[in-house]
Scaffold this motif. Structure first.
Motif, PDB file in Angstrom:
ATOM      1  N   PRO A  65      38.781  42.549  47.435  1.00  5.73           N
ATOM      2  CA  PRO A  65      37.219  40.609  46.809  1.00  5.73           C
ATOM      3  C   PRO A  65      35.791  41.265  47.295  1.00  5.73           C
ATOM      4  O   PRO A  65      35.072  39.936  46.864  1.00  5.73           O
ATOM      5  N   ASP A  66      35.191  42.488  48.208  1.00  9.91           N
ATOM      6  CA  ASP A  66      33.758  42.215  48.137  1.00  9.91           C
ATOM      7  C   ASP A  66      33.331  43.043  47.239  1.00  9.91           C
ATOM      8  O   ASP A  66      32.152  43.225  46.945  1.00  9.91           O
ATOM      9  N   LEU A  67      33.811  43.461  45.968  1.00 14.61           N
ATOM     10  CA  LEU A  67      33.975  44.267  44.943  1.00 14.61           C
ATOM     11  C   LEU A  67      33.519  43.088  43.665  1.00 14.61           C
ATOM     12  O   LEU A  67      33.697  41.573  44.149  1.00 14.61           O
ATOM     13  N   GLU A  68      32.359  43.131  43.180  1.00 16.97           N
ATOM     14  CA  GLU A  68      32.023  42.351  42.401  1.00 16.97           C
ATOM     15  C   GLU A  68      32.160  42.120  40.592  1.00 16.97           C
ATOM     16  O   GLU A  68      32.171  43.929  40.850  1.00 16.97           O
ATOM     17  N   ARG A  69      32.262  41.558  39.813  1.00 16.59           N
ATOM     18  CA  ARG A  69      32.444  42.310  38.556  1.00 16.59           C
ATOM     19  C   ARG A  69      31.203  43.456  37.359  1.00 16.59           C
ATOM     20  O   ARG A  69      31.403  44.385  37.271  1.00 16.59           O
ATOM     21  N   GLU A  70      29.304  43.005  38.180  1.00 19.63           N
ATOM     22  CA  GLU A  70      28.901  44.249  37.275  1.00 19.63           C
ATOM     23  C   GLU A  70      29.150  45.469  39.007  1.00 19.63           C
ATOM     24  O   GLU A  70      28.542  46.602  38.140  1.00 19.63           O
ATOM     25  N   ASP A  71      29.035  45.370  39.660  1.00 20.10           N
ATOM     26  CA  ASP A  71      29.752  46.458  40.419  1.00 20.10           C
ATOM     27  C   ASP A  71      30.824  47.332  39.015  1.00 20.10           C
ATOM     28  O   ASP A  71      30.245  48.442  39.638  1.00 20.10           O
ATOM     29  N   ILE A  72      31.539  46.988  38.537  1.00 12.81           N
ATOM     30  CA  ILE A  72      32.204  47.641  37.744  1.00 12.81           C
ATOM     31  C   ILE A  72      31.347  48.082  37.295  1.00 12.81           C
ATOM     32  O   ILE A  72      31.296  49.459  36.129  1.00 12.81           O
ATOM     33  N   TYR A  73      30.502  47.527  35.999  1.00 10.45           N
ATOM     34  CA  TYR A  73      29.574  47.889  34.960  1.00 10.45           C
ATOM     35  C   TYR A  73      29.293  48.527  35.130  1.00 10.45           C
ATOM     36  O   TYR A  73      28.874  49.461  34.384  1.00 10.45           O
ATOM     37  N   ALA A  74      28.659  48.394  37.035  1.00 13.19           N
ATOM     38  CA  ALA A  74      27.350  48.897  37.128  1.00 13.19           C
ATOM     39  C   ALA A  74      27.731  51.192  37.545  1.00 13.19           C
ATOM     40  O   ALA A  74      27.610  52.065  37.190  1.00 13.19           O
TER      41      ALA A  74
END
Length: 73
Positions: A48-57
């Motif tokens: 839950p601490d991850l954001e979609r942009e983190d995965i893209y990054a």
């Protein structure tokens, strides 16, 4: 913050491996999950601490890393 700024490398954290926004979630953890076929939405539910942009990054960082030029001696 650009996407690559989400991936700091701190020699005192996770053995110097790249992590997401300074958390102890390594880029390699995210890539392993994606490579195993885990859906992005499932990853976001499990972390839950991850954001979609983190995965893209993480994906952009991996693409940059494998394309990084190296000089042969």
């Amino acid at each position: 913050m650009t996407l690559l700024e989400r991936i700091p490398v701190n020699p005192l954290q996770c053995g110097g491996r790249p992590c997401i926004r300074g958390m102890r979630i390594r880029v390699s953890d995210v890539l392993d999950l994606l490579g195993s076929g885990v859906d992005v939405n499932e990853i976001l539910r499990d972390y839950p601490d991850l954001e979609r942009e983190d995965i893209y990054a993480a994906l952009i960082w991996a693409a940059w890393y494998v394309d990084h030029p190296r000089l042969s001696v």
